[in-house]
Design a protein around this motif. Sequence first.
Motif, mmCIF file in Angstrom:
data_model
loop_
_atom_site.group_PDB
_atom_site.id
_atom_site.type_symbol
_atom_site.label_atom_id
_atom_site.label_comp_id
_atom_site.label_asym_id
_atom_site.label_seq_id
_atom_site.Cartn_x
_atom_site.Cartn_y
_atom_site.Cartn_z
ATOM 1 N N ALA A 133 0.816 -1.215 0.000
ATOM 2 C CA ALA A 133 0.000 0.000 0.000
ATOM 3 C C ALA A 133 0.851 1.267 0.000
ATOM 4 N N GLU A 134 2.100 1.142 0.421
ATOM 5 C CA GLU A 134 2.991 2.298 0.463
ATOM 6 C C GLU A 134 3.656 2.581 -0.880
ATOM 7 N N LEU A 135 3.396 1.729 -1.864
ATOM 8 C CA LEU A 135 4.072 1.841 -3.156
ATOM 9 C C LEU A 135 3.097 2.260 -4.246
ATOM 10 N N ASP A 136 3.410 3.358 -4.934
ATOM 11 C CA ASP A 136 2.617 3.823 -6.067
ATOM 12 C C ASP A 136 3.244 3.287 -7.346
ATOM 13 N N PRO A 137 2.563 2.380 -8.073
ATOM 14 C CA PRO A 137 3.173 1.779 -9.253
ATOM 15 C C PRO A 137 3.159 2.677 -10.493
ATOM 16 N N ALA A 138 2.407 3.774 -10.453
ATOM 17 C CA ALA A 138 2.218 4.599 -11.650
ATOM 18 C C ALA A 138 3.530 5.057 -12.297
ATOM 19 N N PRO A 139 4.503 5.584 -11.521
ATOM 20 C CA PRO A 139 5.726 6.075 -12.168
ATOM 21 C C PRO A 139 6.737 4.994 -12.537
ATOM 22 N N LEU A 140 6.439 3.737 -12.238
ATOM 23 C CA LEU A 140 7.396 2.660 -12.490
ATOM 24 C C LEU A 140 7.453 2.329 -13.979
ATOM 25 N N PRO A 141 8.577 1.828 -14.454
ATOM 26 C CA PRO A 141 8.659 1.348 -15.842
ATOM 27 C C PRO A 141 7.769 0.126 -16.022
ATOM 28 N N PRO A 142 7.433 -0.209 -17.273
ATOM 29 C CA PRO A 142 6.481 -1.307 -17.518
ATOM 30 C C PRO A 142 6.858 -2.630 -16.855
ATOM 31 N N ALA A 143 8.143 -3.010 -16.909
ATOM 32 C CA ALA A 143 8.542 -4.295 -16.326
ATOM 33 C C ALA A 143 8.285 -4.315 -14.822
ATOM 34 N N SER A 144 8.586 -3.219 -14.144
ATOM 35 C CA SER A 144 8.355 -3.157 -12.698
ATOM 36 C C SER A 144 6.865 -3.136 -12.381
ATOM 37 N N ARG A 145 6.082 -2.470 -13.230
ATOM 38 C CA ARG A 145 4.629 -2.458 -13.007
ATOM 39 C C ARG A 145 4.061 -3.869 -13.150
ATOM 40 N N ALA A 146 4.589 -4.620 -14.112
ATOM 41 C CA ALA A 146 4.104 -5.993 -14.313
ATOM 42 C C ALA A 146 4.373 -6.850 -13.082
ATOM 43 N N THR A 147 5.586 -6.783 -12.552
ATOM 44 C CA THR A 147 5.892 -7.593 -11.368
ATOM 45 C C THR A 147 5.091 -7.119 -10.159
ATOM 46 N N HIS A 148 4.856 -5.805 -10.068
ATOM 47 C CA HIS A 148 4.032 -5.273 -8.986
ATOM 48 C C HIS A 148 2.621 -5.858 -9.063
ATOM 49 N N GLU A 149 2.045 -5.880 -10.249
ATOM 50 C CA GLU A 149 0.686 -6.394 -10.399
ATOM 51 C C GLU A 149 0.628 -7.894 -10.156
ATOM 52 N N LEU A 150 1.709 -8.612 -10.466
ATOM 53 C CA LEU A 150 1.740 -10.037 -10.148
ATOM 54 C C LEU A 150 1.665 -10.269 -8.640
ATOM 55 N N VAL A 151 2.319 -9.399 -7.880
ATOM 56 C CA VAL A 151 2.246 -9.520 -6.424
ATOM 57 C C VAL A 151 0.831 -9.203 -5.941
ATOM 58 N N VAL A 152 0.234 -8.148 -6.496
ATOM 59 C CA VAL A 152 -1.145 -7.806 -6.141
ATOM 60 C C VAL A 152 -2.070 -8.989 -6.423
ATOM 61 N N ALA A 153 -1.882 -9.610 -7.584
ATOM 62 C CA ALA A 153 -2.699 -10.769 -7.943
ATOM 63 C C ALA A 153 -2.453 -11.936 -6.992
ATOM 64 N N GLY A 154 -1.192 -12.145 -6.618
ATOM 65 C CA GLY A 154 -0.865 -13.240 -5.710
ATOM 66 C C GLY A 154 -1.551 -13.092 -4.366
ATOM 67 N N ILE A 155 -1.561 -11.883 -3.820
ATOM 68 C CA ILE A 155 -2.229 -11.646 -2.544
ATOM 69 C C ILE A 155 -3.729 -11.854 -2.687
ATOM 70 N N ALA A 156 -4.308 -11.332 -3.776
ATOM 71 C CA ALA A 156 -5.751 -11.481 -3.992
ATOM 72 C C ALA A 156 -6.146 -12.944 -4.134
ATOM 73 N N ILE A 157 -5.322 -13.733 -4.829
ATOM 74 C CA ILE A 157 -5.619 -15.156 -4.990
ATOM 75 C C ILE A 157 -5.567 -15.863 -3.647
ATOM 76 N N ARG A 158 -4.545 -15.567 -2.857
ATOM 77 C CA ARG A 158 -4.448 -16.210 -1.543
ATOM 78 C C ARG A 158 -5.617 -15.829 -0.636
ATOM 79 N N ARG A 159 -6.185 -14.657 -0.851
ATOM 80 C CA ARG A 159 -7.333 -14.227 -0.056
ATOM 81 C C ARG A 159 -8.667 -14.586 -0.723
ATOM 82 N N LEU A 160 -8.606 -15.294 -1.841
ATOM 83 C CA LEU A 160 -9.799 -15.682 -2.592
ATOM 84 C C LEU A 160 -10.639 -14.471 -2.987
#
Length: 406
Positions: A133-160
């Motif tokens: 929540a402390e990280l704003d992905p908007a200014p990140l380059p595309p590759a970093s944004r992709a890995t950031h979203e993978l983490v977001v997805a991983g947490i969401a999947i674990r929480r169903l």
Amino acid sequence: MDSLITAAARALAAGDPLGALKRVALRDDAPALALRGIAMAQLGDLVRAKALLRSAARAFGPKESVARARCVVAEAEIALVSRDLGWPAKTLDAARATLEAHGDRINAAHARNLEVRRLLLIGRLDEAERMLAELDPAPLPPASRATHELVVAGIAIRRLQMKAARAALVRAANAAREADIPALTAEVESASLVMKTPAARLIARGEERPLLLEEVEALPASGALIVDACRHVVRDAGMVVPLATRPVLFALARALGEAWPADVPRSTLLARAFRAKHADESHRARLRVELGRLRVEVRPLADVNATKQGFALAPRRAREVVVLAPPVDERHAAVLAFLADGESWSSSALAIALGASPRTVQRALDQLAAAGKVQSFGRGRALRWVTPPVPGFPTTLLLPGPLPSD
């Protein structure tokens, strides 16, 4: 920075490690060592990569703290990929602080993303979410944004939370296409496959069928009493009774749930709960005691009634009883689930991720190896365990996590 170093850095950013090595392979100055280390990591030679990055960190002068911090971040990523979960997290945190203090926000964000990925891997979802929540992905380059979203997805999947997971995977796919790095695109596609892979089995009225993650998420709203063998709880839409620390009680609850609405013979309950092949009076007395304890635990949700042949479960509010089971019943399913990510793990890293003692994990690995389900390579501290992905086993993203209502 000279033109060769700049060109090599751009090649690495584009996912072209061979192009980077062509420019710096014969150089041993600090920037070249760092770039060679990252290139070797992208090529999969993690041992050589780690050595080069450490040499680069030592070669940078005392005033080049930012360059040293970047080497630390790169080494931390190698540690994460090689499942070295004992790598000092405080070192990465200090490097991130240095990068933030000197205005290198992109690498600082990458360091935070690595911290979150490690927390996700070992199941500390609340900490991972707070840090994310402390990280704003908007200014990140595309590759970093992709890995950031993978983490977001991983947490969401674990929480169903499947709607949030799908949205994050779509954003990850878009960012990966923008980055135009084939390996990253493949990683996103692999993560997306879990949405289409059976994550559990539903056992009801003597029959079973596989469930996708979205079906698992929707199950609590079905009005059923759920005996959850993934998290070792008994629950309905309004209450959860944890039995993870009461394995005998849960074994009895699962046997009763699988047989519902029929009853379960006493001999079957003895075999399921105590693995007793030849029951005597002491076993039968213990069964009565344990069933009494189970009756007390699940009383708000169901009754445990005696019948002529054995015992039966009678839900109080729910319309039916179902059992939510792992895709495959395997004694060491959690160990296999971690190994199914295709990476090589040490027994100590598995112990950290599972929250178990190293001795317990080693016994599990020895038993799995004897059954031909895992194999090891290396010796001593370099010993690693691997297995091909096993169809039917969840990846680490699907290991039991908090319930949606937690």
